[in-house]
Enzyme design. Structure first.
Site, PDB file in Angstrom:
ATOM      1  N   ALA A 137       3.039  -5.630   5.620  1.00  0.00           N
ATOM      2  CA  ALA A 137       3.714  -5.941   7.046  1.00  0.00           C
ATOM      3  C   ALA A 137       3.310  -7.303   7.584  1.00  0.00           C
ATOM      4  O   ALA A 137       2.598  -8.158   6.883  1.00  0.00           O
ATOM      5  CB  ALA A 137       3.222  -4.811   8.194  1.00  0.00           C
ATOM      6  N   SER A 138       3.767  -7.572   8.688  1.00  0.00           N
ATOM      7  CA  SER A 138       3.536  -8.965   9.232  1.00  0.00           C
ATOM      8  C   SER A 138       2.402  -9.275   9.415  1.00  0.00           C
ATOM      9  O   SER A 138       1.764 -10.213   9.721  1.00  0.00           O
ATOM     10  CB  SER A 138       4.799  -9.228  10.503  1.00  0.00           C
ATOM     11  OG  SER A 138       4.316  -8.291  11.388  1.00  0.00           O
ATOM     12  N   ILE A 139       1.446  -8.221   9.972  1.00  0.00           N
ATOM     13  CA  ILE A 139       0.118  -8.552  10.595  1.00  0.00           C
ATOM     14  C   ILE A 139      -0.716  -8.028   9.472  1.00  0.00           C
ATOM     15  O   ILE A 139      -2.032  -8.644   9.477  1.00  0.00           O
ATOM     16  CB  ILE A 139      -0.146  -7.955  11.683  1.00  0.00           C
ATOM     17  CG1 ILE A 139       0.799  -8.282  12.938  1.00  0.00           C
ATOM     18  CG2 ILE A 139      -1.680  -7.797  12.345  1.00  0.00           C
ATOM     19  CD1 ILE A 139       0.513  -7.852  14.172  1.00  0.00           C
ATOM     20  N   GLN A 141      -1.871  -5.823   5.599  1.00  0.00           N
ATOM     21  CA  GLN A 141      -1.688  -5.322   4.309  1.00  0.00           C
ATOM     22  C   GLN A 141      -2.425  -4.195   3.841  1.00  0.00           C
ATOM     23  O   GLN A 141      -3.414  -4.022   4.194  1.00  0.00           O
ATOM     24  CB  GLN A 141      -1.774  -6.304   3.194  1.00  0.00           C
ATOM     25  CG  GLN A 141      -1.432  -6.127   1.930  1.00  0.00           C
ATOM     26  CD  GLN A 141      -1.119  -7.427   0.983  1.00  0.00           C
ATOM     27  OE1 GLN A 141      -0.427  -8.335   1.458  1.00  0.00           O
ATOM     28  NE2 GLN A 141      -1.995  -7.385  -0.314  1.00  0.00           N
ATOM     29  N   ASP A 291       7.290   5.374  17.755  1.00  0.00           N
ATOM     30  CA  ASP A 291       8.332   4.902  16.742  1.00  0.00           C
ATOM     31  C   ASP A 291       8.603   5.816  15.417  1.00  0.00           C
ATOM     32  O   ASP A 291       8.117   5.581  14.293  1.00  0.00           O
ATOM     33  CB  ASP A 291       7.647   3.579  15.909  1.00  0.00           C
ATOM     34  CG  ASP A 291       8.696   2.534  15.115  1.00  0.00           C
ATOM     35  OD1 ASP A 291      10.031   3.042  15.231  1.00  0.00           O
ATOM     36  OD2 ASP A 291       8.236   1.991  14.131  1.00  0.00           O
TER      37      ASP A 291
END
Length: 553
Positions: A137-139, A141, A291
């Site tokens: 992910a962006s932030i 792992q 989500d």
């Protein structure tokens, strides 16, 4: 902020401006007044506009630009996807496509970060860690691992340098929000400063992995009585702000319909169960997974559901939940004013043309005339209401916005699993229960009691300062109020005593009449004793009553 940070921010601003120019949003840079400062600093590089990109709709171009800008802006787009009150549906759909896809970081790079978070070498905690990531992910792992005790777990490791990069982007976003307020009346109506503050809070929570772990623990506790749902257990002894260790849950990803069918999964049942837990979290617990897309659900044997990823959660106070129930009830019962009153409370202090709002709400509720609660198209209803909010410049509270986004995502998930899925049918029993509870005698009595306490608090408030006018409505002497309350309490006490005495006389008479054993001289002894004691008690009550009558005389 140091000169070094200022230099980095300027370079970052130039990079972002170049991306916006390339995707055809150069006018936004100019309208924000950002082009002149960058040109003066010699940093603005105007990249050529990609003509192929201009054939795309603006919403898609912005989504692609946000993806290229990096993790902070991907997260911002995900927050914008919840603001159905600010953007039309085609923009919301594009923002919803933003995913945390990023290239993997080599495991050897992450290993020192894992050991720093643990405070010890990894071989003191884990038997093995799979160097191939489960997800990126962006932030963070994610890697699969096994503890020394043989427990299968997943490790989520925060990427190196990500916090500094996000901090720099947030400084730029705050500056852009101020420019938007100062230079654009059109952008000002979106309340950019409030939006960025909300985004900062959300991103701050996501950067601290213990927050996500606490959310998982809370939802796990709330759903503990539902046997067919699994929430991963947190290993708190290894979890910190930069490292999260949770139980590994294995199952079939919900989006793989062919594998679900091959495993004999009951897809309609899974869709209903997903809706049941989602509505329970939102309306009953007030703390929900915000989500609920198919990627965050694993389907396990026995039609059980495993829920993953608690980075985005929503909270609804009791008052907010009641507002949602009030809106749905008002639509079903055609009470436009009741629905408008709730919407007007979201004005954020701005003046509201209430009659016009009621008229527009009436136009909406008539569309649902005669529709039972279970058949209510809640996504269409929410879409109509958010369009109305935009027309009246009303602000959708961020917690309600997150709930609406979750409901829309849930409906998409349910219809993917089972095309005949209806998100409202599973909510109907819970909403009816909440409506009954709202108007129950106990609830009404409690509400009246709270209002009485508020009135007493006002009466006992300290006197106004010298020179200030005395507030209206405070003419009752508190001592007089105390005496009145005491008299009422004594009166109620006497009433109870009188009822008990009358009951004793009636009971004694029945016992005497039926000669209940033991009997002495053909008289029921229990009946005689009860009548005698009731007579003594009645005499005492008469004496007390005469004394009080003299006091009133």
């Amino acid at each position: 902020m140091s000169l070094l940070d200022a230099g980095k921010d300027l370079r970052r601003a130039n990079t972002l401006a170049g991306i916006l120019f390339r995707y055809g949003f150069g006018d936004v840079i100019r309208r924000l007044g950002l082009a002149a400062p960058l040109e003066q600093a010699g940093k603005l590089v105007r990249q050529g506009i990609d003509r192929d990109l201009l054939t795309m709709p603006p919403a898609e171009r912005l989504r692609r630009a946000l993806e290229e800008m990096g993790p902070t802006f991907v997260k911002l787009g995900q927050i914008l996807a919840t603001r159905v009150d600010m953007f039309p549906q085609d923009w919301i759909d594009e923002f919803g496509k933003l995913q945390d896809n990023a290239p993997p970081i080599p495991y050897d790079t992450l290993l020192p970060l894992i050991e720093k978070a643990l405070g010890k070498p990894v071989n003191k905690v884990f038997r093995e860690i799979d160097p191939v990531p489960l997800g990126v992910a962006s932030i963070g792992q994610v890697h699969k691992a096994t503890t020394l005790r043989g427990e299968a777990v997943v490790l989520k490791i925060q990427k190196p340098g990500i916090r500094a990069k996000i901090d720099s982007d947030l400084r730029l976003l705050r500056h852009l929000a101020r420019l938007a307020v100062d230079n654009s009346a059109e952008l000002r109506r979106y309340r950019p400063l409030e939006l960025i503050r909300e985004f900062e809070r959300s991103l701050g929570r996501e950067l601290d992995f213990t927050t996500e772990a606490r959310s998982a623990d809370r939802i796990r506790k709330n759903l503990r009585r539902i046997t067919w749902v699994t929430v991963p257990r947190v290993y708190w002894q290894y979890t910190s702000a930069t490292l999260s260790v949770q139980e590994l849950i294995e199952g079939i990803p919900a989006r793989h319909l062919d594998k679900l069918d091959a495993a004999g999964i009951d897809r309609p049942l899974i869709a209903r169960r997903g809706a049941t837990i989602a509505w329970k979290m939102a309306l009953e617990d007030g703390f929900f997974h915000a989500d609920p897309h198919p990627g965050n659900f694993l389907i396990m044997p026995g039609n059980r559901i495993g829920m993953l990823d608690y980075g985005m959660v929503g909270k609804l106070s009791h008052g907010r939940r009641e507002q949602m129930v009030q809106i749905m009830k008002a639509v079903v019962t055609q009470e436009a004013e009741g629905c408008a009153a709730v919407l007007a409370s979201w004005s954020d202090g701005q003046p509201v043309k209430f009659e016009a709002l009621v008229a527009d709400v009436e136009d909406i509720v008539t569309l649902y005339y005669g529709v039972p609660l279970a058949e209510l198209d809640v996504t269409a209803l929410l879409g109509d209401i958010t369009s109305l909010l935009r027309n009246h410049n009303l602000v959708l509270p961020s917690d309600i916005a997150l709930l609406i986004k979750a409901i829309i995502t849930l409906e998409g998930f349910g219809r993917l699993i089972h095309p005949g899925f209806d998100v409202m049918s599973e909510a109907e029993p819970l909403i009816r229960r909440m409506i009954r509870a709202r108007y129950s005698p106990n609830r009404l009595a409690r509400s009246l009691g709270l209002r009485a306490l508020e009135a007493v608090d006002k009466l006992y408030a300290p006197p106004p300062a010298v020179g200030t006018p005395k507030p209206e409505g405070t003419g009752i002497d508190p001592r007089q109020l105390e005496r009145l309350v005491a008299r009422l309490e004594r009166s109620q006490y006497r009433q109870v005593q009188t009822m008990l005495t009358a009951s004793g006389v009636l009971c004694g008479s029945l016992l005497l009449g039926h000669r209940v054993m033991p009997v002495v001289w053909d008289i029921s002894l229990p009946g005689l004793l009860i009548l005698m004691s009731s007579g003594v008690w009645a005499g005492w009550l008469l004496l007390v009553a005469r004394r009080h009558l003299r006091m009133w005389d």
